[in-house]
Motif scaffolding. Structure first.
Motif, short mmCIF file in Angstrom:
data_model
loop_
_atom_site.label_atom_id
_atom_site.label_comp_id
_atom_site.label_asym_id
_atom_site.label_seq_id
_atom_site.Cartn_x
_atom_site.Cartn_y
_atom_site.Cartn_z
N ALA A 66 -7.45 4.06 -1.65
CA ALA A 66 -7.60 5.19 -2.56
C ALA A 66 -8.12 6.42 -1.81
O ALA A 66 -7.65 7.54 -2.05
N ALA A 67 -9.08 6.21 -0.92
CA ALA A 67 -9.62 7.33 -0.15
C ALA A 67 -8.54 7.99 0.71
O ALA A 67 -8.44 9.22 0.76
N MET A 68 -7.72 7.18 1.37
CA MET A 68 -6.62 7.75 2.17
C MET A 68 -5.62 8.47 1.29
O MET A 68 -5.13 9.54 1.64
N LYS A 69 -5.33 7.91 0.13
CA LYS A 69 -4.35 8.50 -0.79
C LYS A 69 -4.84 9.86 -1.30
O LYS A 69 -4.08 10.81 -1.35
N TYR A 70 -6.10 9.92 -1.70
CA TYR A 70 -6.60 11.13 -2.35
C TYR A 70 -7.31 12.10 -1.43
O TYR A 70 -7.37 13.29 -1.71
N LEU A 71 -7.87 11.59 -0.31
CA LEU A 71 -8.63 12.46 0.59
C LEU A 71 -8.03 12.59 1.98
O LEU A 71 -8.36 13.52 2.71
N GLY A 72 -7.20 11.63 2.36
CA GLY A 72 -6.63 11.65 3.70
C GLY A 72 -7.52 11.00 4.74
O GLY A 72 -7.21 11.01 5.92
N HIS A 73 -8.65 10.43 4.32
CA HIS A 73 -9.56 9.72 5.23
C HIS A 73 -10.37 8.73 4.41
O HIS A 73 -10.39 8.79 3.18
N THR A 74 -11.06 7.83 5.11
CA THR A 74 -11.80 6.78 4.40
C THR A 74 -13.30 7.02 4.35
O THR A 74 -14.02 6.25 3.73
N LEU A 83 -12.60 8.54 -7.31
CA LEU A 83 -11.53 9.36 -6.72
C LEU A 83 -10.41 9.59 -7.74
O LEU A 83 -9.88 10.70 -7.84
N ILE A 84 -10.06 8.57 -8.49
CA ILE A 84 -9.02 8.73 -9.52
C ILE A 84 -9.51 9.68 -10.61
O ILE A 84 -8.77 10.58 -11.03
N LEU A 85 -10.75 9.49 -11.06
CA LEU A 85 -11.27 10.34 -12.14
C LEU A 85 -11.45 11.80 -11.70
O LEU A 85 -11.37 12.70 -12.53
N GLN A 86 -11.67 12.04 -10.42
CA GLN A 86 -11.72 13.42 -9.92
C GLN A 86 -10.34 14.06 -10.04
O GLN A 86 -10.22 15.23 -10.37
N LYS A 87 -9.33 13.28 -9.74
CA LYS A 87 -7.95 13.79 -9.81
C LYS A 87 -7.49 13.90 -11.26
O LYS A 87 -6.80 14.85 -11.63
N GLU A 88 -7.85 12.91 -12.10
CA GLU A 88 -7.44 12.90 -13.51
C GLU A 88 -8.64 12.54 -14.38
O GLU A 88 -8.97 11.36 -14.52
N PRO A 89 -9.31 13.54 -14.95
CA PRO A 89 -10.51 13.26 -15.74
C PRO A 89 -10.25 12.59 -17.09
O PRO A 89 -11.17 12.03 -17.68
N ASP A 90 -9.02 12.62 -17.57
CA ASP A 90 -8.71 11.94 -18.83
C ASP A 90 -8.73 10.43 -18.57
O ASP A 90 -7.92 9.91 -17.81
N GLU A 104 1.12 0.20 -5.89
CA GLU A 104 1.47 0.79 -4.58
C GLU A 104 0.75 0.06 -3.45
O GLU A 104 1.35 -0.25 -2.41
N TYR A 105 -0.53 -0.19 -3.66
CA TYR A 105 -1.33 -0.85 -2.63
C TYR A 105 -0.85 -2.28 -2.39
O TYR A 105 -0.66 -2.69 -1.23
N LEU A 106 -0.64 -3.03 -3.45
CA LEU A 106 -0.17 -4.41 -3.29
C LEU A 106 1.16 -4.45 -2.55
O LEU A 106 1.36 -5.25 -1.63
#
Length: 141
Positions: A66-74, A83-90, A104-106
């Motif tokens: 998730a960190a790589m997906k949303y931030l580009g680093h771990t 990280l998901i809620l920062q991108k989508e607060p709903d 996707e990860y699996l």
């Protein structure tokens, strides 16, 4: 040496498929935060009942993915759910974004995605019937 990431079991896949189909039944409402609380409780229940350590509702390494997906680093103190809620607060939308990311990860690990409920409901029903029969002592289960 990197640790090999184990796949989640078939039973956990079924459980996640059921939860995804009817989140209100398991979580009270469709909410990523409620899912995180539920999954933490599941993990605690597995550890205090000395259940098989292979029973893990989420695969190891999900945070880094998730960190790589949303931030580009771990390097982050945020958990995958933050990280998901920062991108989508709903919360409801975030809940379904989580399942997309989990699939996707699996798949990126070479494992199967979480099945759709319609694809497993009969198999899950058979599984539960066998467990019930075994607890009653039926030898034909």
């Amino acid at each position: 040496m990197e640790k090999e990431i184990k796949d989640i079991t078939e039973y956990e896949r079924w459980l996640l498929a059921s939860l995804k189909k009817r989140p209100g039944m398991y979580l009270g409402k469709t909410s990523l935060t409620n899912f995180v609380n539920w999954s933490n409780g599941y993990g605690i229940a597995m550890s205090i009942t000395n259940n098989d350590p292979e029973h893990n509702i989420l695969p190891d390494g999900l945070h880094d993915y998730a960190a790589m997906k949303y931030l580009g680093h771990t390097e982050t103190s945020y958990g995958w759910f933050s990280l998901i809620l920062q991108k989508e607060p709903d919360e409801e939308k975030a809940f379904y974004i989580f399942f997309e990311m989990l699939d996707e990860y699996l798949v990126s690990l070479g494992y199967e995605p979480i099945p759709e409920w319609e694809d497993i409901k009969d198999k899950l029903s058979d599984y539960h019937q066998k467990n019930i029969a075994q607890k009653r002592g039926d030898n034909n289960a």
